[in-house]
Motif scaffolding. Structure first.
Motif, PDB file in Angstrom:
ATOM      1  N   UNK A 299      -7.559  51.072 -14.447  1.00  0.00           N
ATOM      2  CA  UNK A 299      -7.898  49.805 -15.105  1.00  0.00           C
ATOM      3  C   UNK A 299      -9.376  49.694 -15.468  1.00  0.00           C
ATOM      4  N   UNK A 300     -10.260  50.213 -14.610  1.00  0.00           N
ATOM      5  CA  UNK A 300     -11.697  50.159 -14.917  1.00  0.00           C
ATOM      6  C   UNK A 300     -12.010  51.020 -16.141  1.00  0.00           C
ATOM      7  N   UNK A 301     -11.476  52.237 -16.168  1.00  0.00           N
ATOM      8  CA  UNK A 301     -11.721  53.129 -17.297  1.00  0.00           C
ATOM      9  C   UNK A 301     -11.154  52.600 -18.598  1.00  0.00           C
ATOM     10  N   UNK A 302      -9.908  52.128 -18.549  1.00  0.00           N
ATOM     11  CA  UNK A 302      -9.261  51.590 -19.753  1.00  0.00           C
ATOM     12  C   UNK A 302      -9.994  50.346 -20.240  1.00  0.00           C
ATOM     13  N   UNK A 303     -10.295  49.418 -19.328  1.00  0.00           N
ATOM     14  CA  UNK A 303     -10.912  48.152 -19.713  1.00  0.00           C
ATOM     15  C   UNK A 303     -12.315  48.315 -20.254  1.00  0.00           C
ATOM     16  N   UNK A 304     -13.184  49.000 -19.512  1.00  0.00           N
ATOM     17  CA  UNK A 304     -14.578  49.132 -19.931  1.00  0.00           C
ATOM     18  C   UNK A 304     -14.711  49.932 -21.223  1.00  0.00           C
ATOM     19  N   UNK A 305     -13.955  51.021 -21.347  1.00  0.00           N
ATOM     20  CA  UNK A 305     -14.047  51.842 -22.558  1.00  0.00           C
ATOM     21  C   UNK A 305     -13.564  51.075 -23.782  1.00  0.00           C
ATOM     22  N   UNK A 306     -12.474  50.332 -23.636  1.00  0.00           N
ATOM     23  CA  UNK A 306     -11.949  49.555 -24.764  1.00  0.00           C
ATOM     24  C   UNK A 306     -12.946  48.492 -25.207  1.00  0.00           C
ATOM     25  N   UNK A 307     -13.511  47.775 -24.262  1.00  0.00           N
ATOM     26  CA  UNK A 307     -14.481  46.727 -24.602  1.00  0.00           C
ATOM     27  C   UNK A 307     -15.734  47.323 -25.243  1.00  0.00           C
ATOM     28  N   UNK A 308     -16.203  48.465 -24.724  1.00  0.00           N
ATOM     29  CA  UNK A 308     -17.396  49.106 -25.271  1.00  0.00           C
ATOM     30  C   UNK A 308     -17.166  49.582 -26.699  1.00  0.00           C
TER      31      UNK A 308
END
Length: 383
Positions: A299-308
């Motif tokens: 979830x951290x990888x998916x969320x942060x990368x998508x937002x960035x």
């Protein structure tokens, strides 16, 4: 195209429920009086003798390398459809889920490496993959009326995620390469590809080519999952009559994969015995690295990368941040693919493989619970 996507989602969701039952049955049997018999059957050797070619493997390995080749062939068909006809064919809609998939691969590796990399680095690819069947089944149960864009985002993300997992399998688990069988397999696929562009071949030709290249992959030392995906990629997506050869094969084989192959694999792979298990094994080392790689790293990888990427590319999110968090949690359900990779990574080391399986099961369950909480919070915030 939308009808084929909806059919795909329904099949995956239904197959996911059967997959869960098979996993629960495996855990019950492995921890019952039938546990020793269960373990003995999986280790039973079976021989395929065709005269000129002989293969001997255990029941567990036949399921992993033989039966699961059908699953990867279907994955290859789905990838081909998405690349030529589906979401992955449109650069505008594919940017965010592809970026999310990359983030969802890198961060679990980081988490695993921090927790267990020094203990056993072989397992760092175990928490990188998403189980499409489980994730979509969970989405159907937790959020039945959710925006279709969320489903398509999850589907596209998971497809790319599994593609990267297949690349990892090819790179990390190909050993002792025999060049001649590999060249013959590549030549056969190339000839099939060229002929299919010149004239419509009977639909049965493509699975037959897949079976032959499976045998050549065994001889070449290339993992059969990689060759199964390659064999699926030569199936044409151009129309023949009312449908394509790609659609015909996918519709025929997808139910077989979802309702037979994956449940059998789950029953053979998920049976972890808790007898003599030290609680410390669950809280550290490989088990903790895999579990938190899935439940936290995904979830951290998916969320942060998508937002960035959305900010850098000035691309609006297709849904709320809350739904993005929920999707990220669902991606932590690694189950089938993670169990499969764990079996490859720790092949021959029963203790490490059991620890990895325990981590996969624990991380997948924790991811499911976190997704349920995230969806519940999301619904409350909408009200």
């Amino acid at each position: 195209m939308r009808r084929s996507v909806l059919t795909f989602l329904k099949t995956e969701a239904g197959g996911g429920a059967l997959l869960a039952l098979a996993a629960m049955a495996a855990l019950i049997v492995a921890n019952s009086a039938a546990g020793p018999l269960y373990a003995a059957i999986l280790k039973t050797p079976l021989t395929l003798d065709l005269g000129v070619w002989t293969v001997e493997s255990t029941v567990k390995d036949w399921v992993k390398d033989g039966l699961m080749a059908v699953f990867f062939y279907v994955v290859g068909l789905e990838l081909k459809r998405e690349l030529t006809l589906g979401e992955l064919s449109d650069p505008k809609t594919v940017l965010l889920p592809v970026a999310a998939a990359f983030g969802g691969v890198v961060m679990p590796v980081v988490v695993y490496s921090l927790l267990a990399g020094s203990v056993d680095p072989r397992g760092w690819p175990v928490p990188v993959a998403t189980d499409i069947a489980f994730a979509l089944a969970a989405l159907a149960v937790l959020a039945p009326g959710i925006d279709t864009r969320v489903r398509l985002f999850l589907l596209t993300l998971a497809v790319v995620d599994d593609l990267m997992a297949i690349v990892l399998i090819g790179v990390l688990f190909t050993h002792g390469l025999a060049v001649l069988p590999l060249l013959i397999a590549v030549a056969l696929l190339a000839v099939t590809f060229i002929l299919s562009r010149r004239t419509p071949l009977p639909v049965w030709v493509y699975p037959l080519v897949g079976v032959v290249t499976w045998g050549l992959a065994k001889e070449a030392g290339v993992h059969t999952s990689v060759m199964a995906v390659a064999a699926a990629m030569v199936v044409p997506s151009t129309a023949v009559g009312r449908s394509t050869r790609l659609e015909q094969l996918e519709h025929a084989l997808h139910p077989l994969s979802a309702y037979a192959v994956l449940p059998v694999f789950a029953f053979c792979a998920a049976g972890v015995s808790f007898a003599g298990l030290d609680p410390a094994q669950m809280l550290g080392g490989v088990s903790a690295g895999v579990a938190l790689g899935l439940a936290l790293g995904k979830p951290v990888g998916v969320g942060l990368t998508t937002l960035l990427v959305a900010r850098l590319a000035r691309t609006p999110l297709p849904f709320s941040v809350g739904h993005l968090v929920s999707v990220g949690c669902l991606c932590g359900i690694g189950f089938t693919m993670s169990l499969f990779i764990g079996g490859l990574a720790f092949s021959g080391d029963e203790a490490a493989e059991s620890a990895a399986r325990l981590g996969v099961l624990g991380g997948s369950v924790l991811s499911l619970l976190l997704a349920a909480v995230a969806f519940r919070i999301g619904r409350r915030s909408v009200r």
